[in-house]
Design a protein around this motif. Sequence first.
Motif, PDB file in Angstrom:
ATOM      1  N   GLY A 125      58.278  17.323  15.133  1.00 60.35           N
ATOM      2  CA  GLY A 125      59.100  16.573  15.386  1.00 60.35           C
ATOM      3  C   GLY A 125      60.809  17.027  16.293  1.00 60.35           C
ATOM      4  N   SER A 126      60.588  18.732  16.562  1.00 57.88           N
ATOM      5  CA  SER A 126      61.419  19.711  16.627  1.00 57.88           C
ATOM      6  C   SER A 126      61.889  19.474  18.476  1.00 57.88           C
ATOM      7  CB  SER A 126      61.744  21.432  16.658  1.00 57.88           C
ATOM      8  OG  SER A 126      61.339  21.474  15.189  1.00 57.88           O
ATOM      9  N   SER A 127      62.476  19.756  18.908  1.00 59.61           N
ATOM     10  CA  SER A 127      62.929  19.545  20.496  1.00 59.61           C
ATOM     11  C   SER A 127      62.636  21.561  20.772  1.00 59.61           C
ATOM     12  CB  SER A 127      64.024  19.031  20.991  1.00 59.61           C
ATOM     13  OG  SER A 127      65.275  20.380  20.093  1.00 59.61           O
ATOM     14  N   VAL A 128      62.227  21.431  22.053  1.00 58.19           N
ATOM     15  CA  VAL A 128      62.508  22.457  22.935  1.00 58.19           C
ATOM     16  C   VAL A 128      62.296  22.389  24.311  1.00 58.19           C
ATOM     17  CG1 VAL A 128      59.835  23.938  23.572  1.00 58.19           C
ATOM     18  CG2 VAL A 128      59.665  22.789  21.918  1.00 58.19           C
ATOM     19  N   VAL A 129      63.398  23.472  24.023  1.00 58.65           N
ATOM     20  CA  VAL A 129      64.224  23.590  25.756  1.00 58.65           C
ATOM     21  C   VAL A 129      63.449  25.198  26.002  1.00 58.65           C
ATOM     22  CG1 VAL A 129      65.686  23.507  26.516  1.00 58.65           C
ATOM     23  CG2 VAL A 129      66.232  21.980  24.419  1.00 58.65           C
ATOM     24  N   GLU A 130      63.302  24.900  27.101  1.00 59.39           N
ATOM     25  CA  GLU A 130      62.715  25.741  28.605  1.00 59.39           C
ATOM     26  C   GLU A 130      64.021  26.526  29.322  1.00 59.39           C
ATOM     27  OE1 GLU A 130      59.364  26.946  31.506  1.00 59.39           O
ATOM     28  OE2 GLU A 130      60.188  25.295  32.013  1.00 59.39           O
ATOM     29  N   GLN A 131      64.394  27.639  29.169  1.00 62.07           N
ATOM     30  CA  GLN A 131      65.980  27.989  30.307  1.00 62.07           C
ATOM     31  C   GLN A 131      64.614  28.601  30.985  1.00 62.07           C
ATOM     32  OE1 GLN A 131      68.417  29.692  26.755  1.00 62.07           O
ATOM     33  NE2 GLN A 131      69.953  28.477  28.287  1.00 62.07           N
ATOM     34  N   VAL A 132      64.501  28.717  32.974  1.00 65.65           N
ATOM     35  CA  VAL A 132      63.566  29.254  33.306  1.00 65.65           C
ATOM     36  C   VAL A 132      64.982  30.927  34.011  1.00 65.65           C
ATOM     37  CG1 VAL A 132      62.793  29.477  35.353  1.00 65.65           C
ATOM     38  CG2 VAL A 132      62.443  28.025  34.579  1.00 65.65           C
ATOM     39  N   LEU A 133      64.377  31.591  33.570  1.00 68.16           N
ATOM     40  CA  LEU A 133      65.261  33.439  34.022  1.00 68.16           C
ATOM     41  C   LEU A 133      65.231  33.487  35.656  1.00 68.16           C
ATOM     42  CD1 LEU A 133      63.828  35.472  30.654  1.00 68.16           C
ATOM     43  CD2 LEU A 133      66.050  34.004  30.655  1.00 68.16           C
ATOM     44  N   ASN A 134      66.530  34.145  36.356  1.00 65.76           N
ATOM     45  CA  ASN A 134      66.431  33.770  36.980  1.00 65.76           C
ATOM     46  C   ASN A 134      66.104  35.740  37.229  1.00 65.76           C
ATOM     47  OD1 ASN A 134      67.396  34.114  39.694  1.00 65.76           O
ATOM     48  ND2 ASN A 134      69.259  33.218  39.125  1.00 65.76           N
ATOM     49  N   LEU A 135      64.794  36.173  37.053  1.00 67.21           N
ATOM     50  CA  LEU A 135      64.670  37.031  37.797  1.00 67.21           C
ATOM     51  C   LEU A 135      63.743  37.116  38.862  1.00 67.21           C
ATOM     52  CD1 LEU A 135      62.548  37.741  33.796  1.00 67.21           C
ATOM     53  CD2 LEU A 135      65.432  38.804  34.149  1.00 67.21           C
ATOM     54  N   THR A 136      63.863  38.946  39.139  1.00 65.39           N
ATOM     55  CA  THR A 136      63.073  38.822  41.030  1.00 65.39           C
ATOM     56  C   THR A 136      61.618  39.164  40.443  1.00 65.39           C
ATOM     57  OG1 THR A 136      63.213  41.068  40.459  1.00 65.39           O
ATOM     58  CG2 THR A 136      64.976  40.351  41.075  1.00 65.39           C
ATOM     59  N   PRO A 137      60.682  39.004  41.196  1.00 66.32           N
ATOM     60  CA  PRO A 137      59.437  39.392  41.176  1.00 66.32           C
ATOM     61  C   PRO A 137      59.138  40.937  40.819  1.00 66.32           C
ATOM     62  CG  PRO A 137      59.489  38.570  42.946  1.00 66.32           C
ATOM     63  CD  PRO A 137      61.388  38.447  42.547  1.00 66.32           C
TER      64      PRO A 137
END
Length: 320
Positions: free
Chosen positions: A87-99
């Motif tokens: 029942g926990s929340s899961v938050v995703e932060q897309v990292l601003n990385l170059t290829p």
Amino acid sequence: MLSLPLKADNARFSLVTCSPGDEAYSLFGHTALRYVDEDNGVEKVYNYGYFNFNAPNFIWRFILGETDYMVGSVTYRAFLYEYVQRGSSVVEQVLNLTPEQVARLYALLSENCRPENKVYRYNYFYNNCTTKARDKFIESLGEGYSIEYAADTIGALPTFRETLYSKTASHPWYSFGIDLLMGSDVDKDATREELQFIPDNLMRDLENAFIVDAQGNRVPVVKETNVLVKENKPAVAERSNFTPFNVSLILLVFTFIVMLCEVRGKRFFWGYDILLMLLQGLPGCLLLFMGLCSQHPAVDANFSMILLNPLALIIVPLMV
């Protein structure tokens, strides 16, 4: 040699933060790194939170601060399933990385997951599943890059103890254990990076942080934020009155009654006095052992030993 993904042009990494659970091991939440390469159909999560409870002398080694954790990768669905069930929340932060940075981070994690490299010495403040994920991300940026945090992200910085309290507020016996075992080092001022051992702190810091290159160019660390799983915990049960404070209060009142009975009846209840000496001396032995023998941080310089002193055990034979 570091292995590179088949194609990293459209691949991405995300920092995944899971909210705390109700069990002792999950009170502080969790952090992992999610890798998605849609061109090659790859989607997995790198997790620094694995340990082998069946390893020889696990409990004893944990007490001594010699706990070894492992990093491993699992499918995204398998990772998510546990937190959906909890029942926990899961938050995703897309990292601003170059290829290139994505490829470097993939290579670092792949190398780290090799059997000869996957085990690391766990430390709950300075080298845990959250700080390991953060450090690998920062390492992947390359030479000349740094992270710049917003000055007002969390305001005045709390101490380690205050930070721990914020996560154990609804579990008074866990807070009591922290007070009992942790020494004065947890009351010193902590830096922002040190407080990032808590997943929520790292997530909040990165949300307002920038990646700065050698020329001073700045880009946000987080490209976008997505809620992968919403929190769905059952209603919190009514808090029990069986708390350290109430138990101590009952012990105090009962001890006062026994004292009055001894004075008025001119009797000596030596059995109860022995019990009090044991309650004082045995925890003192634990604190002394932890301070002298354990590698855990912040368990030495524990002034609780002024009250919980092993010397009280010397009086027990005299009582008898």
